[in-house]
Design an enzyme around this catalytic site. Structure first.
Site, PDB file in Angstrom:
ATOM      1  N   PRO A   5       0.645  -1.298  -0.168  1.00  0.00           N
ATOM      2  CG  PRO A   5      -0.839  -1.675   1.419  1.00  0.00           C
ATOM      3  CD  PRO A   5       0.352  -2.155   1.025  1.00  0.00           C
ATOM      4  CE1 TYR A   6       6.269   5.385   1.515  1.00  0.00           C
ATOM      5  CE2 TYR A   6       7.492   3.570   0.407  1.00  0.00           C
ATOM      6  CZ  TYR A   6       7.323   4.894   0.896  1.00  0.00           C
ATOM      7  OH  TYR A   6       8.474   5.825   0.897  1.00  0.00           O
ATOM      8  N   GLY A   7       3.784   1.705  -1.395  1.00  0.00           N
ATOM      9  CA  GLY A   7       4.276   1.977  -2.970  1.00  0.00           C
ATOM     10  C   GLY A   7       3.182   2.442  -3.870  1.00  0.00           C
TER      11      GLY A   7
END
Length: 338
Positions: free
Chosen positions: A166-168
């Protein structure tokens, strides 16, 4: 498979040649504090924005300790999702947008709402403010995490992004958002988005690998090693990352994505060997399983960075880790509460 990320709209745009007054978001962070320090030494006035007040956040206080007293530095404490950003972007030669929630592993689960607000919504508000106040250049901090699994060769900016966390996903969304704003007809703000590859050095975040390796050497408390240690990373020393970031403010560009890496990859086992050589100590480890979102290899193709930014990393891993080890030995203790 590749897709185009180098986008032209009526030719390239030259960024500001003289950085007289700049804005740095995330100024209390690792890269942001280093960047602000160099910009001040180069003669720019710096308005830094961060939601972490140094009066209540020991890490922010430590990172800002050498900046607060500088006459050219102004600190604004507040969240980009709440502030009237046009007050602070007006008159800026460039805005360096480094604020955001970092970390692959914590981005799964309930914390995603914070990633969404800080990495995407805050970026959109800042882009609107830059456009409204005629800021000529926004430099956006992105991440190698947008590439995902990668290939058997260094990642190129035109490779198809396939983020595995999700960060990416949020970093890729912020990139696309910034490029969209830069390509609007008659927009005043051009954008260079920098995909940083594992930046390390003094003041590195405590969840990052090299920090944890050196902390294990110092405290003799075992470091948790995820996977078998053969996973490889392109480690970038913070001084090199800062040099690329400042160069991005004046590069001829309208809407560009650029890799910023260290020039070669190292496995975690090689990092442990390097740490043992520097410290003269064996590094205690505890093995754990590979974590969700972790990729096997990151490696940056630096062709575009060399051409557009004149960027060539100059700090070897052993040199950079030696500097970080000296900082680790000499840094003041951070209290658990304040």
């Amino acid at each position: 498979m590749r897709q185009r990320t180098r986008i032209s709209n009526g030719g390239k745009v030259k960024g500001p040649q003289q950085l007289e007054h700049v804005v740095v978001t995330g100024v209390a962070g690792f890269i942001g504090s280093h960047l602000a320090e160099v910009l001040l030494k180069q003669g720019a006035s710096v308005l830094g924005i961060d939601r972490r007040p140094p009066s209540h956040d020991p890490t922010a206080a430590q990172n800002l300790a050498d900046l607060i007293a500088e006459p050219g530095f102004t600190l604004i404490e507040g969240d980009l999702t709440d502030l009237d950003l046009t007050r602070f972007t007006k008159g800026a030669s460039a805005v360096f947008h480094l604020a955001g929630v970092p970390g692959v592993r914590p981005s799964w689960g309930d914390r995603f709402t914070d990633y969404l607000a800080s990495n995407i919504m805050a970026t959109q508000r800042l882009l609107e403010a830059c456009a409204a106040t005629d800021v000529p250049r926004l430099v956006l901090a992105s991440s190698s995490s947008v590439y995902g699994t990668g290939t058997d060769r260094p990642s190129h900016e035109e490779d198809l992004p396939t983020p595995l966390s999700p960060y990416g996903v949020t970093k890729l969304a912020a990139e696309r958002l910034a490029l969209a704003y830069a390509l609007r007809p008659s927009t005043p703000t051009s954008v260079v988005a920098l995909r940083y590859f594992t930046v390390y050095g003094p003041q590195q975040r405590s969840d990052m690998a090299i920090y944890r390796v050196l902390e294990a050497a110092l405290t003799r408390r075992p470091m948790r090693l995820y996977g078998d240690g053969t996973q490889r990373r392109d480690f970038t020393y913070v001084d090199d990352a800062v040099a690329a970031t400042i160069a991005a403010a004046s590069a001829p560009a309208r809407a560009e994505v650029v890799n910023v890496g260290g020039g070669r990859t190292f496995s975690m086992l090689e990092v442990l060997e390097c740490a043992a050589k520097i410290t003269g100590l064996d590094i205690p480890i505890v093995r754990d399983s590979r974590q969700s979102g972790d990729v096997e290899t990151t490696a940056a193709d630096l062709t575009r960075a060399q051409q557009l930014l004149g960027y060539r990393p100059s700090t070897s891993l052993i040199e950079g880790m030696t500097r970080q080890w000296k900082w680790t030995l000499n840094r003041p203790a951070v209290p658990l509460s304040q």
